[in-house]
Motif scaffolding. Structure first.
Motif, mmCIF file in Angstrom:
data_model
loop_
_atom_site.group_PDB
_atom_site.id
_atom_site.type_symbol
_atom_site.label_atom_id
_atom_site.label_comp_id
_atom_site.label_asym_id
_atom_site.label_seq_id
_atom_site.Cartn_x
_atom_site.Cartn_y
_atom_site.Cartn_z
ATOM 1 N N ASP B 647 0.704 -1.242 0.059
ATOM 2 C CA ASP B 647 -0.005 0.022 -0.185
ATOM 3 C C ASP B 647 0.755 1.312 0.040
ATOM 4 O OD1 ASP B 647 -2.058 -1.831 0.186
ATOM 5 O OD2 ASP B 647 -2.317 -1.360 2.407
ATOM 6 N N VAL B 648 0.278 2.204 -0.498
ATOM 7 C CA VAL B 648 0.933 3.502 -0.572
ATOM 8 C C VAL B 648 0.843 4.025 0.905
ATOM 9 C CG1 VAL B 648 1.094 5.742 -1.029
ATOM 10 C CG2 VAL B 648 0.737 3.944 -2.860
ATOM 11 N N LEU B 649 2.001 4.447 1.657
ATOM 12 C CA LEU B 649 1.861 5.217 2.945
ATOM 13 C C LEU B 649 2.352 6.493 2.723
ATOM 14 C CD1 LEU B 649 1.852 2.186 3.782
ATOM 15 C CD2 LEU B 649 2.500 3.026 5.923
ATOM 16 N N TRP B 650 1.592 7.407 3.180
ATOM 17 C CA TRP B 650 2.185 8.847 3.011
ATOM 18 C C TRP B 650 1.961 9.437 4.476
ATOM 19 C CZ3 TRP B 650 -1.677 12.132 4.214
ATOM 20 C CH2 TRP B 650 -2.866 11.781 3.915
ATOM 21 N N ILE B 651 2.741 10.586 4.461
ATOM 22 C CA ILE B 651 2.801 11.611 5.695
ATOM 23 C C ILE B 651 2.776 12.824 4.978
ATOM 24 C CG2 ILE B 651 3.909 11.990 7.853
ATOM 25 C CD1 ILE B 651 5.049 9.409 7.977
ATOM 26 N N ALA B 652 1.878 13.741 5.475
ATOM 27 C CA ALA B 652 2.076 15.215 5.017
ATOM 28 C C ALA B 652 2.122 16.153 6.181
ATOM 29 C CB ALA B 652 0.924 15.430 4.051
ATOM 30 N N ALA B 737 1.653 15.886 21.334
ATOM 31 C CA ALA B 737 1.305 15.685 22.718
ATOM 32 C C ALA B 737 0.225 16.700 23.445
ATOM 33 C CB ALA B 737 2.662 15.749 23.645
ATOM 34 N N ALA B 738 0.329 17.692 22.599
ATOM 35 C CA ALA B 738 -1.132 18.680 23.115
ATOM 36 C C ALA B 738 -2.154 18.702 22.442
ATOM 37 C CB ALA B 738 -0.278 20.313 22.823
ATOM 38 N N GLY B 739 -2.112 17.546 21.471
ATOM 39 C CA GLY B 739 -3.550 17.512 20.794
ATOM 40 C C GLY B 739 -3.771 17.863 19.635
ATOM 41 N N ARG B 740 -2.845 18.691 19.241
ATOM 42 C CA ARG B 740 -2.725 19.542 18.085
ATOM 43 C C ARG B 740 -2.608 18.776 16.880
ATOM 44 N NH1 ARG B 740 -0.322 23.696 21.431
ATOM 45 N NH2 ARG B 740 1.754 22.517 20.479
ATOM 46 N N LEU B 741 -2.940 19.336 15.732
ATOM 47 C CA LEU B 741 -2.821 18.418 14.490
ATOM 48 C C LEU B 741 -1.274 18.571 13.933
ATOM 49 C CD1 LEU B 741 -3.767 16.770 11.854
ATOM 50 C CD2 LEU B 741 -4.267 18.933 10.922
ATOM 51 N N ALA B 742 -0.446 17.588 14.072
ATOM 52 C CA ALA B 742 1.017 17.933 13.773
ATOM 53 C C ALA B 742 1.183 17.518 12.331
ATOM 54 C CB ALA B 742 1.815 17.151 14.869
ATOM 55 N N ARG B 743 0.725 16.607 11.929
ATOM 56 C CA ARG B 743 0.773 16.028 10.457
ATOM 57 C C ARG B 743 -0.229 15.158 10.134
ATOM 58 N NH1 ARG B 743 5.819 15.452 8.722
ATOM 59 N NH2 ARG B 743 7.440 16.489 10.696
ATOM 60 N N ARG B 744 -0.364 14.721 8.719
ATOM 61 C CA ARG B 744 -1.514 13.989 8.454
ATOM 62 C C ARG B 744 -1.022 12.574 7.773
ATOM 63 N NH1 ARG B 744 -5.961 17.603 5.365
ATOM 64 N NH2 ARG B 744 -5.845 19.244 6.729
ATOM 65 N N GLY B 745 -1.317 11.333 8.085
ATOM 66 C CA GLY B 745 -0.840 10.168 7.494
ATOM 67 C C GLY B 745 -2.025 9.347 6.825
ATOM 68 N N GLY B 746 -1.692 8.590 6.007
ATOM 69 C CA GLY B 746 -2.682 7.744 5.292
ATOM 70 C C GLY B 746 -2.240 6.674 4.485
ATOM 71 N N PHE B 747 -3.034 5.748 4.236
ATOM 72 C CA PHE B 747 -2.804 4.636 3.336
ATOM 73 C C PHE B 747 -3.533 4.467 2.105
ATOM 74 C CE2 PHE B 747 -2.885 3.569 7.987
ATOM 75 C CZ PHE B 747 -1.571 2.936 8.144
ATOM 76 N N ALA B 748 -3.160 4.321 1.179
ATOM 77 C CA ALA B 748 -3.904 4.010 -0.101
ATOM 78 C C ALA B 748 -3.514 2.644 -0.703
ATOM 79 C CB ALA B 748 -3.484 5.166 -1.081
ATOM 80 N N ARG B 749 -4.823 1.827 -0.805
ATOM 81 C CA ARG B 749 -4.558 0.592 -1.292
ATOM 82 C C ARG B 749 -4.973 0.689 -2.730
ATOM 83 N NH1 ARG B 749 -6.532 -4.096 2.479
ATOM 84 N NH2 ARG B 749 -4.483 -3.178 3.549
#
Lengths: 118, 965
Positions: B647-652, B737-749
């Protein structure tokens, strides 16, 4: 409405074709065909222009879409019979009346008469 | 010698305290008194005498002048010249003509002076004062005379002259002066005599006394001058003399005491001390020096170099003799068999030589040096840093490890707080004398280091200063490892919560300590312990196998791999493929088990038909294993997993504008390069099929200002080579750690294969349905054709054909409904509408003869759909033939209500027709309704008929099915 109006029957199931033929004949129509393939149907249409047509969608592996297109182009009214029911209708001819197999022969005649009347 | 000096010191009388001796009146006072007593009277007498004399002279002169004036005043106006009479005869008067001829006057005078005047006027006319005046000259008697000239009036050149001997004028004055001299001399003589007597009496004696005392002092005797002479200066002198004598005695005593002490020091010091004359001969040596000589040798008078020829002495003496000053040398003297440290000091009197036996000290020093080297070696090989810090904060010693830890050379003598980068450590040590603690040190080179230190004061040395020994160890590694572990744990949680699989982790002995929300969502169980393989959600047939496999894996440390069924919250069973891997620490000990369970029910169902899909899922399973590894390990391992994943794993980044990472599978699935995507993030959206793009943009973007909460969507992509692929993509937020959005991640199959399989399946079902329908049509045709073949169609046959065809069509309609729902079942209202469609008004607007009062939504399984469709058909047919619909006013009301426990009560009520009669014989319709239908509707179903006069009522009770999600 002529009693001897010619109706093209396109149906690949022999038994069903026979039933159609009998039903239409009993009602006073003259049956062209029955054609079991697109080629046969086209041949019939090359020979003469029917007053109406009954089309089975699925002709043993091919669809009767080319026949439907030609009938529509030539202005011949037709109804569609399909084992798929309403869901199997050709998208281009969605407005045509559809009878799901098996159908009531009486309903077939009613529908055909309505089509021919115009 | 000491004794005598001491007693001399004691015999000195104590100096007379100042003030007790009466001091006499100052000599100035005596002199003032003398002046007052003698000089002032003499002065007064002289002054009075002079005053008297002056008065007498003035009186005489006044008298003479009066006489002279009278002499002039007698000149008559007729021009006769005559001398006026006069009272005193002290004057001699005459008239003198222009040629000095005396023309008149006192006879004696004229005679005696005629010569004088003739001489004067003839020979010395310039001496004659023309306007008058006084001349002094020798008189006729040989004595000095005074002559007063007065020109007579009228310019005749005649003078009136008055003459008088000099003595006549001075005689009174001389008489006074004699008196003055006699009396003043007497007074002065008397005064001087008095002074002499007084001085002799008041000064001479005491001064002589003092002088005697001074002589005695000069001789060194303890002479004491007499007290109270009555003259201040003398008394002060005597007092000073006495004090000086006292001080001299005290100094002498001190000198003697110092000499005595010096002697004692020289006798008792450990060093040998020698005094040499400038030539180097010994003139003094103390006891220790004597002891260093060979027995029987006397040192005095011999040269020092000669006494100790082999040691350092000869060179040293020669050196200071030549260069002067001070010098020091240490050497071994083979004659004595000792190490000698010698020091020489050269001054004007000669050379002072100090000799010290340092043999023992050197041995000690040597031993100390060796001990120190050993200690240094030991300390340098300690795994901890050791510092020795002086009381002044200076480094006294540091081992190699300490220098390595602090990252700079630790030379002794450097200040911990200012010369080195150890301010924090110095403060921690100084703060409260804390014996141990932790402190960050900023190193000159390399990373900062967290040190744990333990300090202990050393026992106070003889100087009283307390040094501190500090042991330091590096905590940074531990701390960094702890941070990395925490980081890894957070990453594990985040990923574990995002993946669609059930993920759990367990302690080495198997206790579940974490399970992600997928488990509770699926099973409805929120007990983490139930997530263990073989838990209560496991299918009873699989449970024992799962438990033993899990126990085996725990015992052996081998990966756990098994497929088993789990019960969903709704009671359905689904197949899961579970894997668990041990996470090991570097030493190999298992620290944790990480497990994942993937729902593979659909895979198993389509396994044969979907070979490609199975292959992909196998890869996905491997990926899940890799994921478990990656989750248990570091990001690097996660990355390896990502690289290996199909699968494609991505981190943005947080806003989703830039891809930080895209796994290589992108290139395989998208047919485009990862570099292009990283360079142009819009490439992803651009690859989406234009029909799907708006929908996917909303899903992936998170929509407006709403926080990004993840997504799960399917869409098509168009590859550069023109291929179309189906993609299922799951995106999730990565929170810090503070619950803020730091990154986005995903899987594309790539779910193209699954999609195709799904389509193929749909096609197959449609085809099957088509064939069934065709078959029904064929059966219909056969029946009609068969009837047609009979010679004479009869009513019963026509009726059979009509009923058969109607039932066949009812069955066909039920099939249509089920086909539309892929044979999963249908809703009751759909079934009713389809079954009763032949009795709908043709125009669609008239009031139907069979009214349907729709009840609550009810789901029917396929069997019930078919049965109920046929049943309703029979009821309607019956109503039309025998029941209420036989008359135009008759009608039917069909309705249903829900009952407890998923029960449904369907009622068919006929009204307005003739009174019904129970059928005389059971026809097909009746049998179907009463016997067949309950079987089709499932256990507990009933069908009951009630023949009321107003019409037939049928009641059908059954249990509704559970609709699929």
């Amino acid at each position: 409405m002529s009693r001897s109006a010619r109706i093209l029957v396109v149906e690949d199931e022999a038994m069903v074709a026979m039933l159609l033929e009998d039903t239409l004949n009993d009602a006073g129509f003259q049956v062209l065909g029955p054609a079991a393939t697109v080629a046969e149907a086209m041949a019939v249409l090359d020979a003469e222009r029917p007053a109406g047509a009954v089309l089975d969608i699925n002709l043993g592996g091919e669809t009767s879409a080319p026949v439907a297109d030609r009938l529509a182009a030539e202005g011949v009214p037709f109804l569609i019979c399909s084992g798929y029911g309403a869901s199997g209708v050709l998208p281009a001819h969605a407005a045509r009346p559809v009878l799901a197999k098996p159908y009531d022969p009486g309903e077939l005649l009613r529908t055909m008469r309505r089509l021919l009347a115009g | 010698m000491d004794g005598s000096l001491s007693s001399a010191v004691q015999s000195v009388p104590a100096p007379v305290p100042a003030g007790r001796r009466r001091r006499g009146v100052s000599i100035r006072v005596h002199l003032v008194l003398f002046v007052l007593l003698a000089v002032v009277p003499a002065f007064a007498l002289a002054w009075l005498a002079a005053l008297e004399g002056a008065t007498a002279v003035r009186t005489e002169r006044l008298r003479l002048l009066r006489e002279a004036s009278a002499l002039v005043a007698v000149q008559s106006s007729d021009g006769d010249i005559a001398l006026s009479p006069r009272a005193s005869r002290a004057w001699l008067a005459a008239i003198i003509g222009p040629d000095g001829q005396v023309s008149g006057g006192d006879a004696g005078f004229v005679e005696s002076l005629s010569g004088f005047f003739a001489d004067l006027f003839v020979n010395h006319p310039d001496l004659v004062p023309p306007e008058g005046g006084i001349l002094t000259g020798g008189g006729p008697d040989g004595h000095s005379w005074r002559f007063a000239f007065s020109p007579l009036p009228g310019g005749s050149g005649f003078f009136a002259v008055a003459a008088m001997p000099e003595a006549a004028i001075t005689a009174p004055l001389e008489a006074h002066v004699v008196t003055l001299l006699l009396s003043g001399g007497g007074v002065l003589f008397g005064t001087s005599l008095l002074i002499a007597l007084h001085a002799a009496r008041r000064l001479g004696g005491p001064i002589a006394e003092v002088e005697r005392a001074a002589r005695a002092f000069a001789r060194g005797d303890a002479a004491v001058p007499p007290a109270g002479s009555g003259v201040g200066e003398v008394d002060a002198l005597a007092e000073t003399l006495a004090r000086a004598a006292g001080e001299r005695l005290a100094r002498e005593a001190e000198r003697l005491a110092i000499a005595a002490r010096l002697e004692m020091v020289l006798a008792t010091t450990g060093d040998a001390v020698l005094a040499l004359d400038p030539a180097g001969k010994v003139i003094y040596l103390n006891r220790q020096a004597a002891a260093m000589l060979p027995a029987g040798v006397r040192g005095a008078g011999r040269s020092a170099a000669e006494l100790w020829p082999a040691g350092p002495v000869p060179d040293l003496v020669e050196r200071v003799t030549a260069a002067g000053g001070r010098a020091r040398a240490t050497g071994f003297d083979p004659d004595q068999g000792r190490w000698i440290e010698a020091e020489a000091l050269r001054d004007a009197d000669g050379i002072t030589l100090f000799l010290r036996d340092v043999t023992q000290a050197r041995a000690l020093e040597e031993a100390l040096r060796a001990g120190r080297a050993q200690l240094q070696a030991v300390l340098d090989h300690l795994p901890i840093g050791v510092l020795l810090v002086g009381a002044d904060g200076r480094l006294e010693f540091a081992n190699r490890q300490a220098a390595d830890l602090l990252g700079e050379p630790l030379d002794a003598g450097r200040l911990l707080a200012t010369d080195l980068r150890t301010v924090a450590l110095a403060e921690a040590l100084a703060a409260d004398g804390s014996a141990r603690g932790e402190v960050w040190i900023r190193r000159r080179v390399g990373e900062d280091v967290l040190l744990r230190f333990a300090a202990a004061p050393l026992p106070a040395s003889a100087g009283g200063a307390r040094a501190t020994v500090v042991a330091v160890t590096d905590l940074s590694e531990e701390r960094r490892a702890a941070d990395a572990l925490r980081e890894s744990e957070i990453r594990f949680r985040t990923l574990a919560e995002a993946v669609p699989q059930i993920v759990w982790s367990a302690a080495p002995e198997g206790g579940i300590d974490y399970v992600n929300p997928r488990f509770a969502e699926f099973t409805g169980l929120d007990m983490p312990s139930e997530a263990a393989p073989g838990g209560s959600a496991t299918h009873p047939e699989d449970r024992e196998q799962a438990r033993s496999a899990w126990t085996r894996a725990l015992a052996s440390g081998e990966p756990f791999v098994l497929e088993y069924r789990l019960r969903g919250a709704a009671g359905e069973w689904r197949w899961f493929s579970a894997q668990a891997l041990p996470a090991r620490e570097p030493g190999g000990r298992i620290t944790r088990w990480i497990g994942a369970a993937t729902d593979v029910t659909d895979l198993i169902a389509a396994r044969v038909a979907l070979e490609n899909q199975v292959m992909a899922e196998a890869a996905a399973r491997q990926a899940a294993v890799a994921a478990a590894e990656a989750l248990a390990a570091s990001e690097e391992r996660f990355r390896r997993f990502a690289e290996a994943s199909p699968d494609v794993l991505w981190i943005a980044d947080g806003p989703g504008r830039r891809y930080d990472y895209v796994s290589p599978a992108f290139e395989r699935i998208w047919g485009a390069s990862r570099g292009d995507l990283l360079g142009n993030p819009r490439l992803w959206a651009a690859s989406i099929h234009p029909d799907d793009r708006p929908r996917v943009a909303v899903a992936r973007g998170g929509g407006g200002d709403a926080p990004f909460a993840g997504f799960d969507c399917e869409y098509r992509i168009l590859r550069p080579d023109g291929q179309e692929r189906w993609i299922r993509e799951i995106g999730f937020p990565v929170l810090d750690a503070a619950g803020r959005l730091a990154r986005r991640g995903g899987f594309a199959r790539d779910v193209t294969a699954a999609k195709q399989a799904e389509e193929r399946q749909t096609l197959l079902i449609a085809e099957l349905n088509h064939r069934v329908k065709n078959t029904l049509a064929t059966v219909q045709s056969l029946a009609l054709q068969t009837a047609r073949g009979l010679a004479t169609p009869s009513d019963p046959l026509r009726r059979f054909l009509a009923e058969f065809q109607a039932r066949l069509l009812a069955l066909s309609r039920a099939h249509d409904i089920l086909t539309a729902r892929t044979w999963s079942g249908a809703m009751l209202d759909e079934v009713v509408a389809a079954a009763l469609s032949p009795w709908r008004p043709d125009d669609g607007v008239g009031k139907p003869r069979i009214e349907v009062e729709r009840g609550p939504p009810v789901w029917l399984p396929p069997k019930a759909v078919l049965g109920l469709s046929l049943g309703l058909h029979e009821l309607a047919t019956n109503a039309l033939k025998h029941g209420s619909l036989t008359v135009p006013a008759g009608r039917v009301i069909l309705g249903w209500t829900s009952e407890p426990d998923q029960g449904v009560r369907l009622r068919w009520v006929e009204r307005g027709g003739p009174p019904p009669k129970p059928p005389e014989h059971q026809g097909f319709g009746t049998r179907l309704l009463q016997r067949g239908l309950p079987g089709e509707l499932g256990p507990g179903s009933t069908v009951a008929f009630t023949y009321l006069p107003e019409g037939l009522e049928a009641e059908i009770r059954f249990r509704a099915g559970t609709a699929p999600p």
